[in-house]
Design a protein around this motif. Structure first.
Motif, PDB file in Angstrom:
ATOM      1  N   GLN A  34      -2.508   3.528   5.886  1.00 33.20           N
ATOM      2  CA  GLN A  34      -0.973   3.487   4.863  1.00 33.20           C
ATOM      3  C   GLN A  34      -1.136   4.454   4.101  1.00 33.20           C
ATOM      4  O   GLN A  34       0.180   4.771   3.292  1.00 33.20           O
ATOM      5  CB  GLN A  34      -1.379   2.059   3.997  1.00 33.20           C
ATOM      6  CG  GLN A  34      -1.570   0.727   4.969  1.00 33.20           C
ATOM      7  CD  GLN A  34      -1.402  -0.471   4.333  1.00 33.20           C
ATOM      8  OE1 GLN A  34      -0.783  -0.785   3.156  1.00 33.20           O
ATOM      9  NE2 GLN A  34      -2.074  -1.523   4.958  1.00 33.20           N
ATOM     10  N   LEU A  52       2.257   6.354   5.268  1.00 27.24           N
ATOM     11  CA  LEU A  52       3.392   5.776   5.523  1.00 27.24           C
ATOM     12  C   LEU A  52       4.463   6.541   4.276  1.00 27.24           C
ATOM     13  O   LEU A  52       3.865   6.823   3.106  1.00 27.24           O
ATOM     14  CB  LEU A  52       3.284   4.200   5.254  1.00 27.24           C
ATOM     15  CG  LEU A  52       2.669   3.614   6.482  1.00 27.24           C
ATOM     16  CD1 LEU A  52       2.357   2.067   6.145  1.00 27.24           C
ATOM     17  CD2 LEU A  52       3.518   3.862   7.742  1.00 27.24           C
ATOM     18  N   PRO A  53       5.481   6.375   4.496  1.00 23.09           N
ATOM     19  CA  PRO A  53       6.427   5.761   5.640  1.00 23.09           C
ATOM     20  C   PRO A  53       6.591   6.976   6.542  1.00 23.09           C
ATOM     21  O   PRO A  53       7.052   6.598   7.668  1.00 23.09           O
ATOM     22  CB  PRO A  53       7.961   5.490   4.880  1.00 23.09           C
ATOM     23  CG  PRO A  53       7.903   6.454   3.682  1.00 23.09           C
ATOM     24  CD  PRO A  53       6.669   6.876   3.394  1.00 23.09           C
ATOM     25  N   VAL A  84       3.122   6.882  11.331  1.00 17.48           N
ATOM     26  CA  VAL A  84       2.631   5.687  11.659  1.00 17.48           C
ATOM     27  C   VAL A  84       1.411   6.046  12.537  1.00 17.48           C
ATOM     28  O   VAL A  84       1.489   6.663  13.804  1.00 17.48           O
ATOM     29  CB  VAL A  84       3.463   4.953  12.494  1.00 17.48           C
ATOM     30  CG1 VAL A  84       2.937   3.827  13.028  1.00 17.48           C
ATOM     31  CG2 VAL A  84       4.693   4.510  11.644  1.00 17.48           C
ATOM     32  N   ASN A  92       3.141  -3.646  -3.393  1.00 15.15           N
ATOM     33  CA  ASN A  92       3.340  -3.985  -2.021  1.00 15.15           C
ATOM     34  C   ASN A  92       2.488  -5.323  -1.780  1.00 15.15           C
ATOM     35  O   ASN A  92       1.383  -5.019  -1.786  1.00 15.15           O
ATOM     36  CB  ASN A  92       3.228  -2.924  -0.946  1.00 15.15           C
ATOM     37  CG  ASN A  92       2.991  -3.595   0.393  1.00 15.15           C
ATOM     38  OD1 ASN A  92       2.139  -3.986   0.998  1.00 15.15           O
ATOM     39  ND2 ASN A  92       4.231  -3.745   0.906  1.00 15.15           N
ATOM     40  N   ARG A 108       6.819   3.623  -0.865  1.00 13.33           N
ATOM     41  CA  ARG A 108       6.358   3.992   0.322  1.00 13.33           C
ATOM     42  C   ARG A 108       6.135   2.744   1.345  1.00 13.33           C
ATOM     43  O   ARG A 108       6.389   3.068   2.593  1.00 13.33           O
ATOM     44  CB  ARG A 108       5.034   4.790   0.213  1.00 13.33           C
ATOM     45  CG  ARG A 108       5.145   5.986  -0.641  1.00 13.33           C
ATOM     46  CD  ARG A 108       4.050   7.038  -0.403  1.00 13.33           C
ATOM     47  NE  ARG A 108       2.638   6.384  -0.618  1.00 13.33           N
ATOM     48  CZ  ARG A 108       1.698   5.961   0.130  1.00 13.33           C
ATOM     49  NH1 ARG A 108       2.253   6.252   1.363  1.00 13.33           N
ATOM     50  NH2 ARG A 108       0.611   5.715  -0.190  1.00 13.33           N
ATOM     51  N   LEU A 109       5.698   1.693   0.966  1.00 10.13           N
ATOM     52  CA  LEU A 109       5.321   0.562   1.601  1.00 10.13           C
ATOM     53  C   LEU A 109       6.312  -0.786   1.427  1.00 10.13           C
ATOM     54  O   LEU A 109       6.802  -1.065   2.834  1.00 10.13           O
ATOM     55  CB  LEU A 109       3.979   0.195   1.069  1.00 10.13           C
ATOM     56  CG  LEU A 109       2.723   1.126   1.193  1.00 10.13           C
ATOM     57  CD1 LEU A 109       1.634   0.374   0.809  1.00 10.13           C
ATOM     58  CD2 LEU A 109       2.756   1.788   2.563  1.00 10.13           C
ATOM     59  N   SER A 136       9.557  -0.663   0.420  1.00  9.62           N
ATOM     60  CA  SER A 136      10.905  -0.381   0.917  1.00  9.62           C
ATOM     61  C   SER A 136      10.869  -0.238   2.469  1.00  9.62           C
ATOM     62  O   SER A 136      11.817  -0.434   3.196  1.00  9.62           O
ATOM     63  CB  SER A 136      11.466   0.901   0.220  1.00  9.62           C
ATOM     64  OG  SER A 136      10.861   2.062   0.622  1.00  9.62           O
ATOM     65  N   TRP A 137       9.722   0.301   3.102  1.00 13.05           N
ATOM     66  CA  TRP A 137       9.625   0.613   4.470  1.00 13.05           C
ATOM     67  C   TRP A 137       9.397  -1.046   5.219  1.00 13.05           C
ATOM     68  O   TRP A 137      10.074  -0.933   6.188  1.00 13.05           O
ATOM     69  CB  TRP A 137       8.289   1.380   4.777  1.00 13.05           C
ATOM     70  CG  TRP A 137       8.054   1.761   6.047  1.00 13.05           C
ATOM     71  CD1 TRP A 137       8.658   2.669   6.971  1.00 13.05           C
ATOM     72  CD2 TRP A 137       6.963   1.162   6.978  1.00 13.05           C
ATOM     73  NE1 TRP A 137       8.043   2.862   8.236  1.00 13.05           N
ATOM     74  CE2 TRP A 137       7.056   1.755   8.147  1.00 13.05           C
ATOM     75  CE3 TRP A 137       6.145   0.104   7.011  1.00 13.05           C
ATOM     76  CZ2 TRP A 137       6.345   1.408   9.297  1.00 13.05           C
ATOM     77  CZ3 TRP A 137       5.344  -0.197   7.842  1.00 13.05           C
ATOM     78  CH2 TRP A 137       5.314   0.639   9.148  1.00 13.05           C
ATOM     79  N   GLU A 138       8.691  -1.833   4.695  1.00 13.90           N
ATOM     80  CA  GLU A 138       8.631  -3.195   5.177  1.00 13.90           C
ATOM     81  C   GLU A 138      10.028  -3.823   5.098  1.00 13.90           C
ATOM     82  O   GLU A 138      10.471  -4.554   6.369  1.00 13.90           O
ATOM     83  CB  GLU A 138       7.739  -3.976   4.369  1.00 13.90           C
ATOM     84  CG  GLU A 138       6.260  -3.950   5.065  1.00 13.90           C
ATOM     85  CD  GLU A 138       5.286  -5.218   4.706  1.00 13.90           C
ATOM     86  OE1 GLU A 138       5.704  -6.150   4.891  1.00 13.90           O
ATOM     87  OE2 GLU A 138       4.212  -4.877   4.226  1.00 13.90           O
ATOM     88  N   GLU A 158      12.898  -2.354   4.975  1.00 11.63           N
ATOM     89  CA  GLU A 158      14.110  -1.916   5.794  1.00 11.63           C
ATOM     90  C   GLU A 158      13.566  -2.433   7.299  1.00 11.63           C
ATOM     91  O   GLU A 158      14.754  -2.628   7.757  1.00 11.63           O
ATOM     92  CB  GLU A 158      13.824  -0.401   5.635  1.00 11.63           C
ATOM     93  CG  GLU A 158      14.481   0.196   4.557  1.00 11.63           C
ATOM     94  CD  GLU A 158      16.043   0.217   4.528  1.00 11.63           C
ATOM     95  OE1 GLU A 158      16.460   0.272   5.740  1.00 11.63           O
ATOM     96  OE2 GLU A 158      16.588   0.303   3.356  1.00 11.63           O
ATOM     97  N   GLN A 159      12.430  -2.308   7.599  1.00 11.67           N
ATOM     98  CA  GLN A 159      12.247  -2.997   8.962  1.00 11.67           C
ATOM     99  C   GLN A 159      12.759  -4.185   9.365  1.00 11.67           C
ATOM    100  O   GLN A 159      12.963  -4.597  10.391  1.00 11.67           O
ATOM    101  CB  GLN A 159      10.651  -2.711   9.246  1.00 11.67           C
ATOM    102  CG  GLN A 159      10.353  -1.184   9.319  1.00 11.67           C
ATOM    103  CD  GLN A 159       8.978  -1.284   9.894  1.00 11.67           C
ATOM    104  OE1 GLN A 159       8.348  -2.104  10.450  1.00 11.67           O
ATOM    105  NE2 GLN A 159       8.875   0.028  10.578  1.00 11.67           N
TER     106      GLN A 159
END
Ligand code: MRU
Length: 349
Positions: free
Chosen positions: A22, A25-26, A29, A158, A199-200, A202-204, A206-207
């Motif tokens: 982690q 990220l982002p 991976v 997160n 980093r985490l 907003s990444w989750e 967005e996915q």
């Protein structure tokens, strides 16, 4: 993605622990393959894996790695070594009580075994992992019942799939509410200094294609005023017996803001995060991390050389600022010591 690689932050495959790194990220991976207790300890301490339930799950698998490492020793010696490793793992980070909770469960399992220690420990670690995912899913459903149609919510740090066995605590509620068509938008606070939000989270989100607006931590008051935010929803690293909540630094300020501005404040945490031995928040050890987390962003220095730094990475929100604590055993509105004790006395979970 390579089919042999996991799709969750923590995987146990062929007696190896696989962790999504982690820290990268982002942008990147990348997975780390861990086969030792010291590797597990370092991964927790250095925040390859972070988030209270995720730390607990990881440590449980670390105990299985310990048993595998000591499998050549005679039974009693092996057990002694595993106990030493459990004590070591318990020191990886101090605030999230899920670490101690999971290790105590593994220790109990170890002490009960006469034969087949590895198989039993492996079964227990997998159970801890699976139970955490199930708890998150039921908390998600329960928490979503508090969310009205067309809501906007704010989250901090997160508390998602990355921070747990899977699905997430605060983000689990957000996921469930979104799946039910109730959620318009999520404000994610960037969460200085480690940037878990930007980093985490907003990444989750967005996915999952859940609409997310990222804000600087100090834009929270303005966002609450300008955008009709209904709920602030956060996870927890440790909830004391009286309902005080230790969570990522900045949570306390948000709870005060919520109170001042008439917004609702929800904490989502499995009962493995509730520590009945911490009578109130003052009993919770707050982790302080390295100064470079504050003085630098990545490699770039952002502070005057020699500046004194204080970097507590959690704070304690008093119970009276919490509107509802969502657990897998039920919701505790306006938590108090009495209501939390009642939660643990419930027979049917
Ligand atoms: O320092 P971290 O990233 O481990 O802190 C994580 C948090 O504070 C989370 O909000 C908490 O662990 C709840 S995660 C479900």
């Amino acid at each position: 993605m390579d089919k042999s690689l996991p799709n969750r932050a923590i995987e146990w495959q062929d007696q190896q622990l696989i962790l999504l790194d982690q820290r990268l990220l982002p942008g990147t991976v990348e997975f780390l393959f861990i086969d030792s207790v010291s590797g597990t300890f370092d991964a927790i301490k250095d925040m390859v894996v972070r988030g209270a339930p995720a730390i607990g799950v990881t440590a449980a698998y670390g105990v299985v790695l310990s048993a595998l490492t000591h499998s050549q020793l005679d039974k009693d010696k092996a057990k002694q070594q595993i106990e030493i490793d459990i004590a070591k793992l318990n020191k990886a980070r101090p605030t999230a009580v899920n670490l101690t909770w999971a290790l105590q469960r593994m220790q109990k399992c170890l002490r009960e075994q006469k034969n087949n220690t590895i198989a039993s420990l492996e079964k227990e670690a997998v159970a801890i992992h699976q139970e955490d995912i199930a708890a998150n899913q039921s908390m998600g459903e329960l928490g979503a019942t508090y969310i009205n149609e067309q809501s906007t919510v704010m989250t901090h740090c997160n508390a998602g799939a990355l921070a747990t066995g899977g699905y997430g605590t605060a983000l689990g509620v957000i996921r469930s509410a979104f799946a039910q068509g109730k959620l318009q938008k999520v404000f994610a606070n960037e969460t200085r200094p480690w940037f878990q939000g930007s980093r985490l989270t907003s990444w989750e989100l967005e996915q999952e294609q859940i609409p997310v607006t990222l804000i600087c931590d100090f834009a929270a008051a303005s966002a609450l005023r300008a955008h009709h935010v209904d709920w602030i929803i956060v996870g927890a690293d440790r909830v004391a017996a009286n309902g005080d909540v230790a969570n990522k630094i900045g949570t306390y300020s948000l709870a005060i803001l919520a109170k001042h501005m008439g917004k609702k404040f929800m904490v989502v945490a499995p009962t493995s995060t509730i520590d009945l031995n911490s009578v109130h928040g003052n009993d919770i050890e707050i982790e302080e991390r390295g100064h470079s987390e504050v003085t630098q962003v990545g490699e770039k220095v952002m502070a005057a050389e020699g500046a004194t730094v204080w970097n507590p990475v959690f704070d304690v929100t008093p119970a009276d600022l919490v509107d509802v604590l969502i657990t897998e055993r039920g919701a505790v509105e306006k938590p108090t010591a009495f209501k939390i004790a009642q939660l643990f006395n419930k027979k049917d979970v």
